[in-house]
Motif scaffolding. Structure first.
Motif, PDB file in Angstrom:
ATOM      1  N   ARG A 175     -16.422  -3.630 -64.605  1.00  0.00           N
ATOM      2  CA  ARG A 175     -15.408  -2.567 -64.562  1.00  0.00           C
ATOM      3  C   ARG A 175     -14.954  -2.313 -63.127  1.00  0.00           C
ATOM      4  N   GLN A 176     -15.898  -2.316 -62.179  1.00  0.00           N
ATOM      5  CA  GLN A 176     -15.514  -2.091 -60.790  1.00  0.00           C
ATOM      6  C   GLN A 176     -14.592  -3.198 -60.299  1.00  0.00           C
ATOM      7  N   ARG A 177     -14.876  -4.433 -60.706  1.00  0.00           N
ATOM      8  CA  ARG A 177     -14.037  -5.548 -60.297  1.00  0.00           C
ATOM      9  C   ARG A 177     -12.629  -5.405 -60.899  1.00  0.00           C
ATOM     10  N   VAL A 178     -12.541  -4.890 -62.120  1.00  0.00           N
ATOM     11  CA  VAL A 178     -11.236  -4.662 -62.744  1.00  0.00           C
ATOM     12  C   VAL A 178     -10.439  -3.625 -61.954  1.00  0.00           C
ATOM     13  N   MET A 179     -11.116  -2.566 -61.497  1.00  0.00           N
ATOM     14  CA  MET A 179     -10.395  -1.533 -60.752  1.00  0.00           C
ATOM     15  C   MET A 179      -9.943  -2.052 -59.388  1.00  0.00           C
ATOM     16  N   ASP A 194     -13.821   4.463 -52.361  1.00  0.00           N
ATOM     17  CA  ASP A 194     -14.762   5.570 -52.212  1.00  0.00           C
ATOM     18  C   ASP A 194     -16.066   5.195 -52.910  1.00  0.00           C
ATOM     19  N   GLU A 195     -17.095   4.891 -52.131  1.00  0.00           N
ATOM     20  CA  GLU A 195     -18.413   4.520 -52.634  1.00  0.00           C
ATOM     21  C   GLU A 195     -18.325   3.444 -53.721  1.00  0.00           C
ATOM     22  N   PRO A 196     -17.763   2.271 -53.412  1.00  0.00           N
ATOM     23  CA  PRO A 196     -17.555   1.267 -54.455  1.00  0.00           C
ATOM     24  C   PRO A 196     -18.838   0.691 -55.035  1.00  0.00           C
TER      25      PRO A 196
END
Length: 284
Positions: A175-179, A194-196
């Motif tokens: 999900r983080q990679r998608v964002m 912000d704090e990835p």
């Protein structure tokens, strides 16, 4: 345990999952960022960020570190035009971001927040396509160029196989990679995170930070892990109590004295190997 962020195998951006022989679409040039005397606090309230000034050159990475409540998120919100400074200016290639419209700024600045909703009833491809919104007219839904940019970004971040997967079905790292992909679809010249690495396990932290190193835009990111910040960033900005204690190369900012002042801990510096980077350990 020592964490080491993998380096890209050669020059140019990281492109996990990109088709062999493919050539990524040229990205906009990275922007130089300058903060001049940034100050913020709620109306008639305390000043939560004291005057803060720094510069970061185009294409470089700045890590913002400090204890909880230091002012890291406040500073980032000023940089991506969510908060208007009480005093001071944010300049992107010399232009004040508050002299531009929100849409103009969104065409140059993208942000990835630390908390992502998991109940999006959208596919990965649909979420990444939302990054094109600042470039569309009010009546447009995107053309072939926008679709090509989305495809390029999905391939570049190794997400092509996830295009039709629902966002909520992905792991935290995915999900983080998608964002990040959605942010890159904006074609930003400045990327703010912000704090990835928040809530990610060690493997996904390392994968994400290795990815950031090869993206291309100027990057400003807040991080909790001091050693990761030292390994990732070209410059480090240290905040404590809403004040900037130092900003500069990691070896000049991440000293025993400055870290002790900011975090209230004792610091021990040791070398990982001859000629290698120092690793910091912390004690009460």
């Amino acid at each position: 345990m020592t964490q080491t962020i993998p380096r890209p195998p050669g020059p140019g951006p990281v492109s996990p999952g990109a088709p062999p022989g493919s050539s990524p679409r040229p990205a906009p040039e990275a922007a130089a960022l300058r903060a001049e005397g940034l100050t913020w606090g709620p109306k008639r309230g305390l000043t939560l960020l004291q005057p803060t000034s720094f510069e970061i050159g185009a294409g470089r990475i700045l890590a913002v570190i400090g204890p909880n409540g230091a002012g890291k998120s406040t500073l980032l919100r000023l940089l991506y035009r969510y908060l208007r400074p009480r005093a001071g200016r944010v300049l992107l290639d010399g232009g004040d971001i508050w002299a531009q419209s929100a849409r103009q700024v969104a065409r140059s600045v993208a942000v990835v927040l630390q908390e992502q909703p998991t109940d999006f009833a959208l596919t990965v491809g649909e979420i990444v396509a939302l990054g094109r919104t600042p470039h569309l007219s009010a009546s447009a839904s995107g053309g072939e160029r926008d679709a090509a940019i989305v495809r390029d970004v999905l391939a570049r971040l190794g997400l092509a196989a996830f295009t039709h997967r629902l966002f909520g079905s992905l792991s935290g790292g995915e999900r983080q990679r998608v964002m990040v992909a959605r942010a890159l679809a904006q074609e930003p010249r400045l990327l703010i995170l912000d704090e990835p690495t928040n809530h990610l396990d060690i493997r996904h932290q390392l994968e994400l930070l290795a990815l950031l190193r090869g993206l291309g835009p100027t990057i400003v990111t807040s991080l909790h892990d001091i050693n990761l910040a030292a390994d990732l960033a070209d410059e480090v900005l240290l905040l404590a109590g809403g004040r900037m204690l130092a900003c500069g190369r990691p070896d000049t900012v991440l000293t025993e004295d400055l870290i002790a002042r900011a975090f209230g801990v004792r610091v021990q510096r040791r070398s990982l190997d001859p000629g290698g980077k120092a690793h910091l350990t912390f004690h009460l």
